[in-house]
Scaffold this motif. Structure first.
Motif, PDB file in Angstrom:
ATOM      1  N   UNK A 145       1.804   1.188  -4.016  1.00  4.64           N
ATOM      2  CA  UNK A 145       0.912   1.403  -5.165  1.00  4.64           C
ATOM      3  C   UNK A 145      -0.502   1.797  -4.744  1.00  4.64           C
ATOM      4  N   UNK A 146      -0.754   1.922  -3.431  1.00  7.74           N
ATOM      5  CA  UNK A 146      -2.051   2.392  -2.962  1.00  7.74           C
ATOM      6  C   UNK A 146      -3.207   1.536  -3.443  1.00  7.74           C
ATOM      7  N   UNK A 179       0.828  -1.211   0.000  1.00  5.20           N
ATOM      8  CA  UNK A 179       0.000   0.000   0.000  1.00  5.20           C
ATOM      9  C   UNK A 179       0.859   1.256   0.000  1.00  5.20           C
ATOM     10  N   UNK A 180       1.810   1.330   0.929  1.00  4.65           N
ATOM     11  CA  UNK A 180       2.746   2.456   0.974  1.00  4.65           C
ATOM     12  C   UNK A 180       4.070   1.940   1.523  1.00  4.65           C
ATOM     13  N   UNK A 181       5.158   2.578   1.123  1.00  4.75           N
ATOM     14  CA  UNK A 181       6.473   1.979   1.322  1.00  4.75           C
ATOM     15  C   UNK A 181       7.072   2.214   2.697  1.00  4.75           C
ATOM     16  N   UNK A 226       4.424  11.939  -6.696  1.00  6.79           N
ATOM     17  CA  UNK A 226       3.356  10.999  -7.077  1.00  6.79           C
ATOM     18  C   UNK A 226       3.877   9.588  -7.348  1.00  6.79           C
ATOM     19  N   UNK A 227       5.078   9.260  -6.844  1.00  9.02           N
ATOM     20  CA  UNK A 227       5.651   7.929  -7.067  1.00  9.02           C
ATOM     21  C   UNK A 227       6.279   7.453  -5.768  1.00  9.02           C
ATOM     22  N   UNK A 228       5.633   6.492  -5.127  1.00 10.83           N
ATOM     23  CA  UNK A 228       6.072   5.995  -3.817  1.00 10.83           C
ATOM     24  C   UNK A 228       6.948   4.768  -4.031  1.00 10.83           C
ATOM     25  N   UNK A 229       8.257   4.975  -4.027  1.00 15.21           N
ATOM     26  CA  UNK A 229       9.195   3.880  -4.283  1.00 15.21           C
ATOM     27  C   UNK A 229      10.473   4.126  -3.492  1.00 15.21           C
ATOM     28  N   UNK A 234      -3.428  -8.676  -2.319  1.00 10.86           N
ATOM     29  CA  UNK A 234      -2.871  -7.919  -1.213  1.00 10.86           C
ATOM     30  C   UNK A 234      -1.394  -7.660  -1.430  1.00 10.86           C
ATOM     31  N   UNK A 235      -0.688  -7.141  -0.431  1.00 12.44           N
ATOM     32  CA  UNK A 235       0.753  -6.916  -0.569  1.00 12.44           C
ATOM     33  C   UNK A 235       1.483  -8.208  -0.919  1.00 12.44           C
TER      34      UNK A 235
END
Length: 267
Positions: A202-203, A159-161, A183-186, A211-212
């Protein structure tokens, strides 16, 4: 994603010993081992030989005579997701498993011995993503890298890093390098100054049915040829091939639904 260039020498041979925390093996548990062998053998040119039977029927895939991945059979009474699972190297799997538990993760299997090959545990992180831990003995892990048909990268889709990254930092001693983007969670996980894995937040784009989860990228020589072959063999394209800064990438699934990515690196 990025690429773990440090895992192979110029001839594609992986290091004899993996630094603790480094992805060292990838394994797939399925219902039909024979059909799965035929699929990946035709797709990647793998050959197979028997591996440890501690958790049931299991084979190791070989490329040019060197071990590259494992395929085992799920117990018929276990309705688990069909998924590629990365294993991370450890000098003491029991201690690593205890750290996983203390940090909010879960132990699903082990720690236990896999005959003379080594000792393993299968765990999940606090978000539920499954991974393995491997303490090598006779079997050190993947013996070839950097050539078509080998794992090129492992990436956690979640969901979020940031929150789950703290778990992996504590368990394996990683340093992290976030991508600076609104806008890019990595973020990339590093050991000894080199990238070894990634975490992609990837929200709401996270598949509801999975799921994850960890996603393995396999190197291919030609993306279009590989995708055509995959479809002919009964696989499915989940995200069509597209260009990235690291090469051409497609996300696909095998006939039993195991998701993975193909990458034609921009070498």
């Amino acid at each position: 994603m990025t690429e773990a260039r440090g895992s192979a020498g110029g001839n594609g041979e992986a290091h004899a010993r993996y630094t603790p925390g480094t992805p060292c093996w990838v394994s797939l548990m399925v219902h039909g081992v024979a059909a799965t062998q035929e699929f990946y053998g035709s797709l990647f040119g793998w050959e197979f030989r028997p591996g440890p039977q501690r958790l049931g029927p299991y084979v190791r895939a070989l490329l040019d005579g060197r071990e590259v991945a494992g395929i085992g059979r799920l117990p018929p009474d276990r309705h688990l997701p069909i998924a590629w699972t990365p294993y991370f190297a450890s000098d003491d799997v029991d201690q690593t498993a205890e750290t996983v538990r203390l940090c909010g993760g879960t132990l699903g299997v082990g720690p236990l011995d896999a005959e003379e090959a080594g000792r393993l545990a299968i765990c999940s992180d606090p978000s539920g993503a499954v991974f393995g831990v491997w303490q090598a003995a006779a079997h050190r892990g993947t013996g070839i890298a950097g050539v078509p048909g080998t794992p090129a990268w492992h990436e956690l889709r979640t969901l979020e890093s940031e929150s789950v990254a703290k778990f992996y930092e504590t368990v394996f001693g990683y340093d992290k390098e976030p991508v600076v983007s609104a806008d890019y969670d990595y973020l990339t996980l590093h050991l000894e100054g080199r990238p070894v894995a990634g975490i992609h937040g990837v929200g709401n784009s996270l598949p509801r049915d999975r799921g994850p989860h960890w996603l393995t990228y396999f190197e291919v020589a030609d993306m279009d040829t590989a995708v055509d072959r995959l479809v002919d063999l009964g696989g499915h394209v989940l995200k069509p091939a597209h260009d990235s800064v690291h090469g051409r990438v497609a996300t696909v699934a095998d006939p039993e639904g195991a998701r993975f990515s193909l990458i034609q690196s921009g070498r």
